[in-house]
Scaffold this motif. Structure first.
Motif, mmCIF file in Angstrom:
data_model
loop_
_atom_site.group_PDB
_atom_site.id
_atom_site.type_symbol
_atom_site.label_atom_id
_atom_site.label_comp_id
_atom_site.label_asym_id
_atom_site.label_seq_id
_atom_site.Cartn_x
_atom_site.Cartn_y
_atom_site.Cartn_z
ATOM 1 N N ASP A 260 -13.318 -0.949 3.547
ATOM 2 C CA ASP A 260 -12.349 -0.034 4.167
ATOM 3 C C ASP A 260 -11.854 -0.502 5.530
ATOM 4 O O ASP A 260 -11.105 0.220 6.182
ATOM 5 N N THR A 263 -8.111 -0.680 6.285
ATOM 6 C CA THR A 263 -7.463 0.598 6.017
ATOM 7 C C THR A 263 -8.009 1.683 6.931
ATOM 8 O O THR A 263 -7.253 2.501 7.456
ATOM 9 N N SER A 265 -9.875 4.399 6.368
ATOM 10 C CA SER A 265 -9.601 5.763 5.907
ATOM 11 C C SER A 265 -10.731 6.724 6.243
ATOM 12 O O SER A 265 -10.519 7.930 6.250
ATOM 13 N N HIS A 486 -1.468 2.370 13.563
ATOM 14 C CA HIS A 486 -2.608 1.665 12.976
ATOM 15 C C HIS A 486 -2.849 0.336 13.685
ATOM 16 O O HIS A 486 -3.998 -0.035 13.958
ATOM 17 N N TRP A 548 -3.384 -8.371 0.163
ATOM 18 C CA TRP A 548 -3.139 -7.084 0.820
ATOM 19 C C TRP A 548 -1.997 -7.350 1.794
ATOM 20 O O TRP A 548 -1.746 -8.504 2.157
ATOM 21 N N HIS A 550 -0.110 -4.875 4.951
ATOM 22 C CA HIS A 550 0.420 -3.629 5.492
ATOM 23 C C HIS A 550 1.939 -3.675 5.587
ATOM 24 O O HIS A 550 2.614 -2.658 5.443
ATOM 25 N N TRP A 554 2.815 -0.665 3.052
ATOM 26 C CA TRP A 554 2.682 0.598 3.777
ATOM 27 C C TRP A 554 4.005 1.338 3.927
ATOM 28 O O TRP A 554 4.069 2.362 4.590
ATOM 29 N N ASN A 844 -7.097 4.016 -1.078
ATOM 30 C CA ASN A 844 -6.302 4.686 -0.053
ATOM 31 C C ASN A 844 -5.472 3.699 0.772
ATOM 32 O O ASN A 844 -4.945 4.049 1.819
ATOM 33 N N HIS A 845 -5.299 2.465 0.288
ATOM 34 C CA HIS A 845 -4.652 1.442 1.114
ATOM 35 C C HIS A 845 -3.133 1.377 0.979
ATOM 36 O O HIS A 845 -2.439 1.386 2.006
ATOM 37 N N LYS A 847 -0.217 2.629 1.189
ATOM 38 C CA LYS A 847 0.337 3.940 1.543
ATOM 39 C C LYS A 847 1.817 4.062 1.214
ATOM 40 O O LYS A 847 2.312 5.172 0.998
#
Length: 867
Positions: A260, A263, A265, A486, A548, A550, A554, A844-845, A847
């Motif tokens: 996590d 992220t 979360s 973030h 991944w 963002h 995101w 939950n990544h 978004k």
């Protein structure tokens, strides 16, 4: 296993403690909820971990007293979270910890280990006996338990503490001058961070930490006195008290918190992140189990491309060897004790235990200054089936061995830092200096440590800056604000343009955000904002996720630029002002982001009659203007003027969900009313009159339903909506005889960021150009009732990650090109169905993909009512 910097206030604590709809009773795991953990290797989840209801997050003040009165009393006395950079105090900084009531149900007791309720008392006693020990509460867990940070160091006056703060600041923010200051290492206490028990049923790090803290607190050894004069040792005693108590790997929300870190979360992860930012450790270790022999990092390739890896590998390997010798020195043997010699993956394995993704604690720590960072896996398994089946005597023998080994690696690490004190500080300075200077990614010399070869070399290219545009070029202002906040929460410097500027031929509006990559912590900025890399050709298997971004996942528009000429100012948070236009006409809310979903669900919950248009826009009557204004202020969302009022009426959507823990958490975070279900729940009898949409991704097997449950479900499907994901969802669709599709599976460990195309529709319309997959699926043989909402791009589709075909050639990227990734349709009975082959809520990544899920829920709910 595995692997804004401002003062955290009571107000922040309260948001962690009392989420909307929280309850004060002891939570119980809802049926049918599982955690997902993919791939191969010893750390994968061997259990279907139960998860406490996120909507019933508790204020459990005392482990044995969960009454509302006890919780309210605890909140009244809850201490402010303290900033480690508090210049008004020296050391010790002691806190009288509230002691939870004894609870004999604590899973640690069976192993002869310290139950959670006994930790506070032990720490209070140590504070009373030693002025070397300081204890602070840094957060509360999902279920309301305190997290204790222990600082062990020689006493410091206020002036001495101020000097340490100033030096730490110089190391990060004035690194070029700090590197030339020969007196600096002699004045600075090198910080060391020891993280324990992040996986709740990997217990022994906590007990080893308590042992080592006591040794350091009471020792009269001159070498220990010298150590504490030259270091600060920070111990997160148990990072996962919920799992420690309940015998689960995950925390109370069902999250594997060691996945996590980019992220963040979970409140426990946010606290660990803040500890690393504020203490800036030169070395950290993260204690886990169970791999026999003891596993000690550094790792196999691929290595994270955003590290200053030459600084990292030389120190991490050296400390790994030192910890190995400390473990061997205990004298445990395979013949006598069942304990095999330690394993160092970098030295002993080819691949499969990598440090590529920054989701693990030791892979996140280097971005906050650690130049030696390790996962350690003690050897003797005591969890899962062994916990349930082995005699207590054997479990306690094994736990005692693990505790000895965990304590040994802690001692080895602080000795390593003591011996290499000045060099570790110099290497941390050099890491920050390279970032501030904007130097190119350094090519690590082959042979820097024995065995370091071409297969270990991974580099990236840093842009001059990233721009998060304002104005019309920004896809979502709320998503942009979330991303900016973030980044700042991860100690990345973000600036904002005072006026419009042009770079690389593009005009950026005033108010655009700029991430200048000439900054000390450029590594974490780049690891979040770059697209990443397709590393499929380089290795056959990965430990966990491989892609991944963002920037791509995101929901915000992010540009990388090759030059930077802009008049900017540094910001400590994003500006986000929602608005409602002056009009007497109906209002509209375009759903592209989680904040808009939250606002819409709250609006519906207030009784406002909303119309859901086919284009994915909510239409709100003009009479609800006052409610809209309140939500614009609360969530920062922007309402528009509705073009039309046509569409289906949308009431509060009640969701029955057979989903994984991360999906349940996300759905509730977005404001949906969710009831977890499973095969067992339906077989026991379920009232479908309370459900508008059924979500199926985990734990529900149509073929295993009894006759009554199947009949009730079939009756629901004539009027209700359905959303599915992945293999379980596709199997359910086929068994229930719904949409005409043939699901095709990609290789099971394939994962990453993919390019997609969205031809339109109630779910795919206005969707981002990228999505995320793990064990990807696609759909062929589409019937006439099926619409393609999203397809994998014909070029690629993988942007970053790892996706190979199976041994027989099936399941690869080539086979997925142009195929349907998300489909919708209505079967002949009237069920409105959406099927995802992607992973829009993964941990939950991603978004920016949550809006797709919300649109699927809204459409399937409303379309089912339109015959």
């Amino acid at each position: 296993m595995r692997a804004p910097t401002a003062l955290l206030s009571l107000a922040v604590a309260a948001t962690l403690l009392v989420p909307t709809g929280s309850a004060l009773a002891e939570p119980t795991p809802p049926p049918g909820v599982t955690t997902r953990d993919f791939g191969n290797g010893p750390e994968r989840n061997e259990e279907a971990a139960g998860v406490a209801d996120p909507a019933a997050a508790t204020l459990r003040a005392l482990a044995g007293d969960t009454t509302p009165a006890a919780a309210a009393e605890r909140l009244k006395h809850f201490p402010f979270f303290r900033d480690f950079k508090d210049k008004e105090r020296g050391y010790p900084r002691q806190t009288r910890l509230p002691v939870p009531a004894e609870n004999p149900a604590d899973a640690s007791i069976k192993l002869g280990l310290t139950p959670y309720h006994a930790i506070a008392g032990k720490l209070n006693a140590l504070q009373a006996r030693s002025n070397r020990v300081s204890v602070e509460v840094i957060a509360r867990s999902h279920q309301g338990r305190d997290l204790y940070l222990v600082t062990v160091t020689a006493p410091e006056s206020k002036q001495q503490a101020r000097e340490q703060d100033a030096i730490r600041d110089r190391i990060e923010n004035d690194s070029a001058k700090a590197a030339k200051d020969r007196k600096l290492p002699g004045r600075y206490k090198a910080p060391v961070f020891v993280n324990n028990n992040i996986h709740g049923n990997e217990w022994e790090g906590t007990d080893a930490a308590l042992r080592v803290i006591e040794e350091l607190a009471l020792s009269d050894d001159k070498k220990i006195a010298d150590l504490l004069n030259r270091t600060r040792l920070y111990f997160n005693v148990t990072a996962n008290p919920d799992g420690r108590f309940g015998n689960t790997r995950a925390n109370g929300a069902g999250f594997d918190m060691n996945r996590d870190f980019i992220t963040a979360s979970q409140p426990e992860v946010q606290a660990m992140r803040q500890v690393m930012i504020d203490t800036q450790p030169v070395a950290m270790i993260d204690l886990h189990g169970y791999v026999n022999g003891t596993l000690i990092e550094p790792t196999t390739p691929p290595h994270g491309a955003n590290y200053e890896y030459d600084l990292f590998i030389k120190n991490t390997y050296a400390n790994g060897l030192a910890m190995e010798q400390a473990v061997l020195g205990l004298g445990y043997t395979p013949e006598k004790d069942g304990v095999n010699p330690p394993t160092i993956p970098f030295r002993d394995d080819a691949e499969g235990w990598d440090d590529w993704p920054p989701i693990f604690t030791p892979q996140y720590a280097p971005f906050q200054g650690a130049v030696a960072s390790h996962t350690i896996e003690f050897p003797m398994r005591v969890n899962n089936a062994d916990y349930n089946n082995l005699p207590v005597e054997e479990l306690r023998r094994r736990s005692a061995i693990n505790t000895d080994i965990a304590a040994a690696v802690m001692r080895a690490t602080y000795t390593f830092v003591q011996d290499r004190h000045d060099q570790l500080i110099a290497d941390q300075i050099e890491m920050f200096r390279r970032g501030a200077a904007g130097e190119a990614s350094k090519q690590v010399p082959l042979g820097i440590v024995p065995g370091f070869g071409p297969e270990d070399v991974y580099n990236t290219t840093f842009p001059r800056a990233y721009v998060i545009p304002a104005g019309d070029r920004q896809r979502s202002a709320t998503a942009a604000a979330r991303l900016v906040d973030h980044l700042i929460a991860n100690d990345v410097r973000v600036e904002r343009a005072k006026r419009a500027f042009t770079v690389d031929g593009t005009r950026y509006a005033e108010g655009s955000y700029v991430v200048d990559m000439h900054q000390p912590k450029r590594g974490i900025a780049n690891v979040m904002l770059e697209p990443g890399a397709d590393i499929t050709p380089r290795v056959d298997s990965m430990y966990d996720i491989s892609g991944w971004s963002h920037a791509l996942l995101w929901g915000a528009t992010v540009d990388s630029v090759s030059a930077l000429r802009a008049d900017t100012k540094t910001v400590d948070g994003a500006d986000l002002d929602g608005s409602v236009p002056w009009t007497t006409r109906p209002l509209s809310l375009r759903v592209t982001d989680g904040r808009e979903i939250q606002a819409l669900n709250e609006l519906i919950g207030q009784g406002v009659q909303v119309t859901w248009a086919e284009n994915g826009t909510a239409v709100i009557p003009a009479s609800a203007r006052r409610q809209a204004e309140g939500l614009a202020r609360k969530y920062g969302v922007t309402f528009g003027v509705a073009d039309q009022a046509a569409g289906a009426k949308l009431g509060q959507v009640r969701v029955a969900a057979a989903v994984s823990a991360d999906e349940l958490f996300t759905l509730r975070e977005l404001g949906f009313q969710v009831t977890p279900v499973s095969t067992a729940v339906l077989n026991a009898g379920f009232d479908w009159s309370t459900t508008d949409v059924l979500l199926v991704s985990s734990g529900l097997n149509y073929a295993q339903l009894n006759a009554g449950a199947r009949a009730a479900l079939d009756a629901y499907l004539t009027t209700g909506g359905l959303v599915t994901r992945g293999s379980t969802g596709a199997t359910f669709n086929g068994a229930a005889g719904l949409l005409t599709v043939t699901p095709v599976a990609g290789r099971s460990d394939a994962n990453g960021v993919v390019k997609v195309t969205s031809p339109g529709g109630p779910v795919g319309g206005d969707a981002p150009a990228n999505s995320f997959v793990y064990s990807p699926r696609w759909f062929t043989g589409l019937g006439p009732e099926v619409r393609v909402e999203q397809a994998y791009a014909t070029d690629g589709p993988l942007v970053s990650g790892h996706w190979r075909p199976n041994a027989n050639g099936s399941g690869g990227q080539d086979a997925a090109r142009g195929q349907a990734a998300v489909v919708s349709g209505r079967d002949e009975r009237g069920a409105a169905v959406v099927m995802f082959g992607t992973e829009p809520m993964f941990r939950n990544h991603p978004k920016g993909l949550f809006a797709q899920v919300a649109k699927a829920v809204y459409w399937s709910s409303s379309a089912a009512d339109v015959k």
